[in-house]
Design an enzyme around this catalytic site. Structure first.
Site, PDB file in Angstrom:
ATOM      1  N   ASN A 198      20.735  50.229 -80.029  1.00 34.48           N
ATOM      2  CA  ASN A 198      20.058  50.713 -81.240  1.00 34.48           C
ATOM      3  C   ASN A 198      19.232  51.933 -80.829  1.00 34.48           C
ATOM      4  OD1 ASN A 198      17.180  50.071 -80.746  1.00 34.48           O
ATOM      5  ND2 ASN A 198      17.844  47.937 -80.776  1.00 34.48           N
TER       6      ASN A 198
ATOM      7  N   ASN B  66      17.778  36.657 -84.346  1.00 34.91           N
ATOM      8  CA  ASN B  66      19.209  36.938 -84.432  1.00 34.91           C
ATOM      9  C   ASN B  66      20.100  35.758 -84.068  1.00 34.91           C
ATOM     10  OD1 ASN B  66      18.125  40.000 -83.271  1.00 34.91           O
ATOM     11  ND2 ASN B  66      19.168  39.816 -85.223  1.00 34.91           N
TER      12      ASN B  66
ATOM     13  N   ARG C 124      25.460  41.151 -76.536  1.00 32.74           N
ATOM     14  CA  ARG C 124      24.688  40.012 -77.060  1.00 32.74           C
ATOM     15  C   ARG C 124      25.566  38.813 -77.398  1.00 32.74           C
ATOM     16  NH1 ARG C 124      19.552  40.907 -80.821  1.00 32.74           N
ATOM     17  NH2 ARG C 124      19.233  38.834 -79.936  1.00 32.74           N
TER      18      ARG C 124
ATOM     19  N   ARG D  35      24.712  46.473 -88.303  1.00 28.31           N
ATOM     20  CA  ARG D  35      24.970  45.346 -87.412  1.00 28.31           C
ATOM     21  C   ARG D  35      25.700  44.180 -88.066  1.00 28.31           C
ATOM     22  NH1 ARG D  35      21.460  46.446 -82.988  1.00 28.31           N
ATOM     23  NH2 ARG D  35      22.137  44.527 -82.009  1.00 28.31           N
TER      24      ARG D  35
ATOM     25  N   HIS E 180      18.332  46.529 -88.644  1.00 29.21           N
ATOM     26  CA  HIS E 180      18.400  45.142 -89.115  1.00 29.21           C
ATOM     27  C   HIS E 180      17.499  45.072 -90.352  1.00 29.21           C
ATOM     28  CE1 HIS E 180      19.360  43.178 -84.951  1.00 29.21           C
ATOM     29  NE2 HIS E 180      20.398  43.007 -85.742  1.00 29.21           N
TER      30      HIS E 180
ATOM     31  N   ASP F 182      15.415  42.944 -91.204  1.00 28.86           N
ATOM     32  CA  ASP F 182      14.046  42.469 -90.930  1.00 28.86           C
ATOM     33  C   ASP F 182      13.162  43.528 -90.284  1.00 28.86           C
ATOM     34  OD1 ASP F 182      14.866  42.469 -88.268  1.00 28.86           O
ATOM     35  OD2 ASP F 182      14.374  40.359 -87.898  1.00 28.86           O
TER      36      ASP F 182
ATOM     37  N   ALA G 253      12.813  47.821 -77.206  1.00 31.62           N
ATOM     38  CA  ALA G 253      14.153  47.260 -77.438  1.00 31.62           C
ATOM     39  C   ALA G 253      14.497  47.314 -78.928  1.00 31.62           C
ATOM     40  CB  ALA G 253      14.208  45.818 -76.951  1.00 31.62           C
TER      41      ALA G 253
ATOM     42  N   CYS H 242      11.177  39.598 -85.093  1.00 34.67           N
ATOM     43  CA  CYS H 242      12.389  39.490 -84.271  1.00 34.67           C
ATOM     44  C   CYS H 242      12.244  38.435 -83.173  1.00 34.67           C
ATOM     45  CB  CYS H 242      12.696  40.786 -83.533  1.00 34.67           C
ATOM     46  SG  CYS H 242      12.883  42.210 -84.549  1.00 34.67           S
TER      47      CYS H 242
HETATM   48  N1  ARG Z   1      17.645  44.986 -78.752  1.00 35.68           N
HETATM   49  C1  ARG Z   1      17.896  44.053 -79.798  1.00 35.68           C
HETATM   50  C2  ARG Z   1      19.161  44.435 -80.537  1.00 35.68           C
HETATM   51  O1  ARG Z   1      19.418  45.606 -80.684  1.00 35.68           O
HETATM   52  C3  ARG Z   1      16.721  43.971 -80.717  1.00 35.68           C
HETATM   53  C4  ARG Z   1      16.874  42.944 -81.779  1.00 35.68           C
HETATM   54  C5  ARG Z   1      15.744  42.927 -82.762  1.00 35.68           C
HETATM   55  N2  ARG Z   1      15.922  41.861 -83.649  1.00 35.68           N
HETATM   56  C6  ARG Z   1      15.733  41.883 -84.970  1.00 35.68           C
HETATM   57  N3  ARG Z   1      15.853  40.776 -85.604  1.00 35.68           N
HETATM   58  N4  ARG Z   1      15.498  42.990 -85.610  1.00 35.68           N
HETATM   59  O2  ARG Z   1      19.918  43.605 -80.975  1.00 35.68           O
END
Ligand code: ARG
Length: 266
Positions: free
Chosen positions: A20, A70, A89, A136, A165, A167, A255, A261
Site C-alpha cells: 500500500n 483483516n 498476507r 483490496r 481499506h 476502515d 505499514a 486495524c
Molecule cells: N500493511 C497492511 C496491509 O497493507 C496494513 C493493513 C491495515 N489494516 C486495515 N484494516 N486497514 O494490508
C-alpha cells in the site's frame, strides 16, 4: 454487553514488503516503540475500557498479522475469513481460521479467487454492511457475502490510494454516528452516505485528520480511541457526546494502519 476484541502481538511486525502507498521498506518501524505503542492500545482497551481482549499467536512469516481487522468479517459467531489480495498476507487466512475454529466460532471461507479483506473493508452500520472495493476487495465478494449471510451490503468505491481499506476512511459509531472522510469515496458512495446517515450524525475528518488515520478508530460505547490527531477533532467528537482517547501509533502508520486495524470485534 462487554465487547470482545481480537488482537495480535507485534513480535514479528515490520515493513517487509510494500502493498500500500504508506509502506516503504527503507522506512522501518522501530521494534521497541511498536511494542510499546501496541501495549498502550491493549491496556486502554482492556483496563480503561474493560474490553475482553483475546490474543491470537503471532506467526513469524506474516509481519502484518498484527492487523487483525483483516482476519475476517464477523456475523454473530460466524467468521467469514478473508481472501487476501496480495500473496504476502495469504498465509494469515489459515492462521486466523485455525484460531476461530479453536475458539468455538463457525468458519466460512470464500471462493479462492475472490479478494476480500475482512472488517478492514466491511463495517456494520444499523444492520447494513458498508463495504469498500477496488484496492483490496473485489465487488463480487459483496454480493457473495450478502447472499451468504442474508444481509444488505452497500458497496462503496474507494478512490484515493492512501485510503485503500474502507476502515481507513469510514468508522460507524454508537447510536448511528459515523466518522468518515468524504474525499476517499466516489460521488455515488458519498450520495449513499448522505442519504442514509443524517447530517448531525456525520462526523467529517478533514484531509489532515484523515492523514493521521483519525477515521481508523476503535469505538467502545461512547468512547473513541484514535491515533494522535487534532484538537478540532476532539472538540467535534465531544460535541456529539463522545469521549476521545488518543494514543501514538506512529510505528503502525508506516505499514498503513492505526487503532482500528489492530483490532477486530468478535
Ligand atoms: N500493511 C497492511 C496491509 O497493507 C496494513 C493493513 C491495515 N489494516 C486495515 N484494516 N486497514 O494490508
Amino acid at each position: 454487553m462487554t465487547d470482545i476484541i481480537l488482537m495480535c502481538s507485534p513480535e514479528h511486525y515490520g515493513i517487509k514488503y510494500e502493498i500500500n502507498p504508506w509502506m516503504d521498506i527503507s522506512i522501518q518501524a522501530n521494534h521497541e516503540k511498536a511494542m510499546q505503542q501496541w501495549q498502550a492500545l491493549y491496556h486502554i482497551l482492556k483496563d480503561d475500557l474493560k474490553v475482553d481482549v483475546r490474543l491470537v499467536e503471532p506467526r513469524e512469516d506474516v509481519p502484518d498479522m498484527v492487523f487483525t481487522a483483516n482476519a475476517a468479517v464477523m456475523y454473530g459467531k460466524t467468521a467469514v475469513i478473508s481472501r487476501f489480495k496480495y500473496p504476502q498476507r495469504q498465509p494469515e487466512e489459515a492462521y486466523f481460521a485455525e484460531w476461530f475454529t479453536a475458539n468455538g466460532y463457525d468458519v466460512v471461507t470464500l471462493p479462492d479467487d475472490m479478494a476480500f479483506e475482512g472488517a478492514g473493508d466491511a463495517l456494520y452500520l444499523d444492520g447494513v454492511l458498508y463495504a469498500g472495493y477496488v484496492p483490496r476487495t473485489d465487488i463480487a465478494s459483496h454480493t457473495y457475502i450478502s447472499e451468504l449471510l442474508k444481509i444488505p451490503v452497500i458497496s462503496m468505491e474507494l478512490v484515493n490510494k492512501s485510503f485503500y481499506h474502507v476502515d481507513t476512511c469510514f468508522c460507524p459509531l454508537t447510536d448511528g454516528y459515523l466518522i468518515y472522510h468524504p474525499e476517499a469515496f466516489d460521488a455515488y458512495a458519498n450520495q449513499v452516505i448522505e442519504s442514509n446517515v443524517p447530517e448531525e450524525k456525520r462526523i467529517v475528518a478533514n484531509a489532515e485528520e484523515a492523514s493521521y488515520f483519525t477515521c481508523n478508530a476503535v469505538n467502545i460505547g461512547k468512547t473513541v480511541v484514535t491515533n494522535l490527531t487534532t484538537p478540532r477533532f476532539t472538540a467535534l467528537l465531544n460535541s456529539k457526546g463522545f469521549d476521545h482517547i488518543q494514543t501514538d501509533l506512529s510505528e503502525y502508520m508506516k505499514a498503513g494502519g492505526a487503532a482500528k486495524c489492530l483490532t477486530l470485534k468478535i
